[in-house]
Design a protein around this motif. Structure first.
Motif, PDB file in Angstrom:
ATOM      1  N   UNK A  11       0.836  -1.207   0.000  1.00 13.15           N
ATOM      2  CA  UNK A  11       0.000   0.000   0.000  1.00 13.15           C
ATOM      3  C   UNK A  11       0.872   1.259   0.000  1.00 13.15           C
ATOM      4  N   UNK A  12       1.945   1.230   0.794  1.00 10.37           N
ATOM      5  CA  UNK A  12       2.818   2.405   0.880  1.00 10.37           C
ATOM      6  C   UNK A  12       3.473   2.671  -0.483  1.00 10.37           C
ATOM      7  N   UNK A  13       3.874   1.602  -1.154  1.00  8.15           N
ATOM      8  CA  UNK A  13       4.504   1.763  -2.471  1.00  8.15           C
ATOM      9  C   UNK A  13       3.524   2.400  -3.454  1.00  8.15           C
ATOM     10  N   UNK A  14       2.275   1.971  -3.395  1.00 13.00           N
ATOM     11  CA  UNK A  14       1.281   2.553  -4.310  1.00 13.00           C
ATOM     12  C   UNK A  14       1.097   4.042  -4.030  1.00 13.00           C
ATOM     13  N   UNK A  15       1.067   4.390  -2.740  1.00 19.53           N
ATOM     14  CA  UNK A  15       0.883   5.795  -2.372  1.00 19.53           C
ATOM     15  C   UNK A  15       2.074   6.633  -2.849  1.00 19.53           C
ATOM     16  N   UNK A  16       3.286   6.071  -2.668  1.00 18.23           N
ATOM     17  CA  UNK A  16       4.485   6.806  -3.081  1.00 18.23           C
ATOM     18  C   UNK A  16       4.518   6.967  -4.604  1.00 18.23           C
ATOM     19  N   UNK A  17       4.108   5.932  -5.313  1.00 22.79           N
ATOM     20  CA  UNK A  17       4.102   6.025  -6.787  1.00 22.79           C
ATOM     21  C   UNK A  17       3.085   7.054  -7.260  1.00 22.79           C
ATOM     22  N   UNK A  18       1.967   7.133  -6.538  1.00 17.29           N
ATOM     23  CA  UNK A  18       0.948   8.135  -6.909  1.00 17.29           C
ATOM     24  C   UNK A  18       1.522   9.539  -6.731  1.00 17.29           C
ATOM     25  N   UNK A  19       2.277   9.750  -5.641  1.00 12.81           N
ATOM     26  CA  UNK A  19       2.898  11.065  -5.437  1.00 12.81           C
ATOM     27  C   UNK A  19       3.919  11.350  -6.540  1.00 12.81           C
TER      28      UNK A  19
END
Ligand code: PLP
Length: 385
Positions: A11-19
């Protein structure tokens, strides 16, 4: 599904990629995988297999030549005699967790899991209706479990003990003395042991990897989990394996048939080359990880409010951030949002990780230097207030 947990890294990776997609500069230190590509000779072997028409199902337990290569490697490196018939090739080492817990643990049983530890042990335990019991892992003890404390947590319901050395998320490594005492405890209380040895070849400073299955009386009660993801930079190949006692062969076979049928055939043929071919790439990766470890640990310890032990295994640093005045989860969130550094909160690995963050140093030195500069500037800002 109400009982199942998760692994925060996804989940954290997805959030970072979105940023990052919005144009933000992000340094990724959350990913538990080597940044290196799979060694060329291993890729070539899988390509040859594909071109030779190896595109069909394999036997459910694995390609016989791979099971033989694994058994020989286990016998040589882990110090106990493994027969190919005890080896089961799975989709990732994660598959072994699923089969061990599904196969051995009943509703109402207790499973001893490291805290902080890889979150899937706890999640799958709850999923089968059993109770995970936290075994505290503390920085003050160099992230080795305390065997007396472990003994105090055993009850008549305890069915399985999960060990992970070298450990995710701490980099802690059990000593031979620890492993001997744990083995004695497991025998005394008739426990099964799931020994997650996926980082067993990523060791520094002469640290020794002791497989609990090599100790007298333990091979018959231990499921060894290992695989190709970390050692050979093969995370995307999804190949792991179990070495099980003969009494669990049928269980593992049935569970594999009921879930995956078999791991991919051409990937297994590539994996034979990983085990039997030159090991120079593995050695070079571990040498590079060691340099990065020192870069990260020294860099973190130079930041007021952060305290980091020098781990002797895996590729994670697990500093305490208590001195910054923030919890691990607050710091992890703010580092991502305000400094563009993606790390994991220690709490994602269990309540004993609350004051920590997990940093994966399986990324380039340049990234690490940049991340340390950003963390230092951010922490200086909050400490100044
Ligand atoms: C402790 C531990 N065990 C097992 C795994 C599973 O690895 P894989 O399924 O890629 O083999 C991981 C991956 O992060 C891990 O950290």
């Amino acid at each position: 599904m109400g009982t199942i947990g998760t692994e925060s890294a996804f989940a954290v990776t997805m959030r970072a990629r979105a940023l990052a997609a919005e144009g933000r500069s992000i340094v990724y230190l959350q990913i538990g995988e080597p940044d290196f590509d799979t060694p060329a000779h291993v890729r070539a072997a899988a390509k040859r297999a594909l071109d030779a028409g190896e595109t069909h199902y394999a036997p459910f337990a694995g390609v016989p030549a791979l099971r033989e290569a694994i058994a020989a490697d286990v016998t040589a490196r882990k110090g106990f005699a493994a027969d190919p018939s005890q080896v089961f090739v799975t989709v990732g080492g994660k598959g072994v967790m699923l089969y061990a817990i599904l196969g051995l643990v009943d509703p109402g049983d207790e499973v001893l899991v490291p805290d902080p530890g890889y979150p899937i042990y706890e999640s799958l335990t709850r999923f089968v209706g059993a109770t995970p019991v936290s075994v505290p892992i503390r920085m003050a003890n160099d992230f080795r479990l305390d065997v007396d404390e472990l003994a105090s947590l055993v009850t008549p319901r305890t069915r399985l003990l999960v060990l992970n050395s070298p450990a995710n998320p701490t980099g802690g490594v059990l000593t031979r003395g620890d492993v001997e005492e744990i083995a004695e405890l497991a025998i005394r209380h008739d426990l099964w042991v799931l020994a997650d040895e996926i980082y067993g070849r990523i060791l520094y400073d002469g640290a020794e990897h002791v497989s609990i299955a090599s100790l007298p009386g333990m091979a018959e009660r231990t499921i060894v989990l290992d695989g190709f993801s970390k050692t050979f930079a093969m995370t995307g190949w999804r190949l792991g394996y179990a070495v099980v006692p003969p009494s669990l062969r049928e269980t593992f076979g049935e569970l594999i048939i009921n879930t995956i049928s078999c791991a991919p055939t051409f990937a297994q043929l590539g994996a034979i080359e990983a085990l039997t071919g030159p090991q120079t790439d593995v050695e070079a990766m571990v040498r590079e990880f060691r340099v990065r470890r020192d870069l990260v640990v020294d860099g973190l310890n130079a930041i007021p409010g952060i305290e980091c032990r020098r781990p002797v295994g895996a590729f994670y640093a697990f500093p305490s951030v208590a001195g910054t005045g923030l919890s691990g989860i607050e710091l992890a969130h703010r580092l991502l949002d305000e400094a563009g550094v993606c790390v994991l909160a220690g709490s994602g690995f269990g309540p004993h990780g609350d004051d920590h963050i997990r940093i994966s140093y399986a990324t380039s030195r340049e990234n690490l230097v940049e991340a340390l500069a950003r963390i230092r500037a951010f922490v200086a800002g909050i400490v100044r207030g």
